[in-house]
Write an enzyme that holds these catalytic residues in place. Structure first.
Site: not given
Length: 447
Positions: A72, A75-76, A152
């Site tokens: 994840h 992905e950023h 987040e």
């Protein structure tokens, strides 16, 4: 953004784990580039736009030990820029050309996509090819994005008691399997992600031979082949880290979680079953689970809603869902929210009675036909979305299914019988394969 199966179940992405539809007038084309990238073309000539999706065979199951959340996080990182397209210029370039872009991560894969006018397809291909090999992994970029991911997590998980409970349920359900780790990662492990760890992950997962390119839109296979060869074929294949094959540890009994928190507004009953997925099930079994979930708790005509909400007035809401698009185990979930004054143990007994009814006898013919019709209709409506067309094929292929599995899904749903639904309930809805949680409000504690 991260998409765990819990998030998908909560409706944060409409397509990801719903059933793919067959576009009756669409013929897809598949081929491979010399560097190993698979390409799927889904012609859709209704409007002069295209959807490009890059599906990487890397998700949170591939996170290195002690570094949960790496997939994840990466992905950023893919939006942090390259030497030729620095900082946030990727998104700005797409926006200036009238397009949209985004990405999402699950346990099994990471997907990046753009929707844009057809004459800008070469542009977005060039942008994605550039970041596949030239990503800026400097210390400032890694440090900045790590802080973004932690924030987040605080906003989406740590401040949401139901999200925290689902995280605990997954951890308890899957035991040592990495499906028990949150896609977004555990906070302390996210903090350990550094530049070297990011570089190693990038070099061993973000490669053309680890990706499936899906292009849906106003294009031909010949056009896409020429553009893909020009943009992506110059990116060399890389040595990949072999994906681990994880055994599913046996569960000896049901797990129960009881949590009371002052930030909980209303009590919630949840149960999560570990069940077979589309990739691991014998023909017809996953489809039977899909129909079972629709019958039991798919909408306002379902048994849960009729019995618990309308007839007995025990619950203000209740439902069920099946998340079967996974490389390993799937999940079948049920939930209910009690009406004020209704005890949770009474509600749980009522939920169990509904579940048991499906193990005792097949569903009625009219209910069965309605559920199957609704599932196929929903999937058929989705094919009107170009994004949905691309997603259906991409998601199936990236977890090991085929285009035939996508196209034959409606027929397989129609073939489900009442007896196979009953058999699925008997075989899969086992208490020893379940985690049950009770989330309740607690008085605020004052210092």
């Amino acid at each position: 953004m991260e998409f765990s199966r819990a998030a998908i179940a909560a409706g944060l992405i409409a397509l990801a784990w719903t059933a793919p539809a067959r576009a009756q007038d669409t013929k897809i084309f598949q081929f491979a580039l010399q560097n190993g990238m698979q390409v799927v073309v889904v012609p859709d000539h209704r409007a002069p736009i295209v959807t490009q999706m890059l599906w990487y065979r890397v998700g949170s199951v591939d996170d290195p030990p002690g570094l949960s959340g790496m997939a994840h996080f990466f992905e950023h990182m893919m939006f942090r820029g390259t030497a030729s397209v620095p900082n946030d210029q990727f998104a700005q370039t797409v926006a200036r050309n009238g397009g949209e872009d985004n990405a999402f991560t699950t346990h099994d894969f990471t997907c990046f996509y753009e929707q844009i006018a057809k004459d800008r397809l070469k542009l977005v291909m060039g942008l994605d090819a550039d970041r596949m090999v030239n990503l800026d992994l400097s210390d400032p970029n890694v440090t900045t994005e790590r802080a973004v991911v932690l924030e987040e997590r605080r906003m989406r998980i740590d401040n949401d008691p139901q999200a925290l409970m689902r995280e605990q349920m997954d951890a308890a359900l899957h035991l040592s399997h990495p499906y028990g780790r949150p896609v977004i990662g555990w906070p302390e492990e996210i903090r350990h992600i550094g530049r070297q760890e990011a570089r190693d992950f990038y070099l061993h997962h973000y490669a053309p031979n680890n990706a499936i390119l899906v292009v849906a839109g106003d294009v031909t296979a010949e056009e896409v082949r020429a553009d893909a060869e020009a943009a992506y074929e110059k990116v060399p294949a890389r040595a990949l880290v072999p994906r681990a094959e994880f055994a599913q540890p046996p569960r000896l009994g049901e797990t129960r979680l009881m949590v009371a928190r002052p930030d909980v507004k209303v009590p919630v009953f949840n149960r999560l079953y570990r069940v077979v997925s589309y990739t691991g099930a014998k023909p017809g079994r996953a489809e039977a689970l899909e129909v079972l979930a629709q019958l039991m708790g798919g909408d306002a005509t379902s048994t849960f809603y009729r019995e618990l909400v309308v007839k007995r007035r025990l619950a203000s809401d209740a439902g069920a869902s099946y998340e079967g698009y996974a490389r390993d185990a799937g999940e079948f979930s049920v939930y209910a929210v009690p009406r004020p004054g209704v005890r949770l143990d009474v509600l749980e007994q009522a939920v169990d009675a509904v579940i048991k009814s499906y193990t005792i006898a097949p569903p009625g013919a009219a209910d069965l036909e309605r559920a199957k019709t609704q599932l196929v209709a929903d999937a058929t409506y989705q094919r009107d979305s170009q994004y949905s067309l691309a997603s259906a094929y991409g998601q199936a292929l990236v977890i090991g299914l085929t285009a035939d599995d996508v196209e034959e899904w409606p027929q397989r749903i129609r073939a489900v019988t009442g007896e196979t639904v009953q058999q699925a309930a008997v075989q899969d809805l086992l208490k020893r394969e379940a985690v049950t949680s009770i989330l309740t409000p607690a008085p605020a504690q004052h210092p």
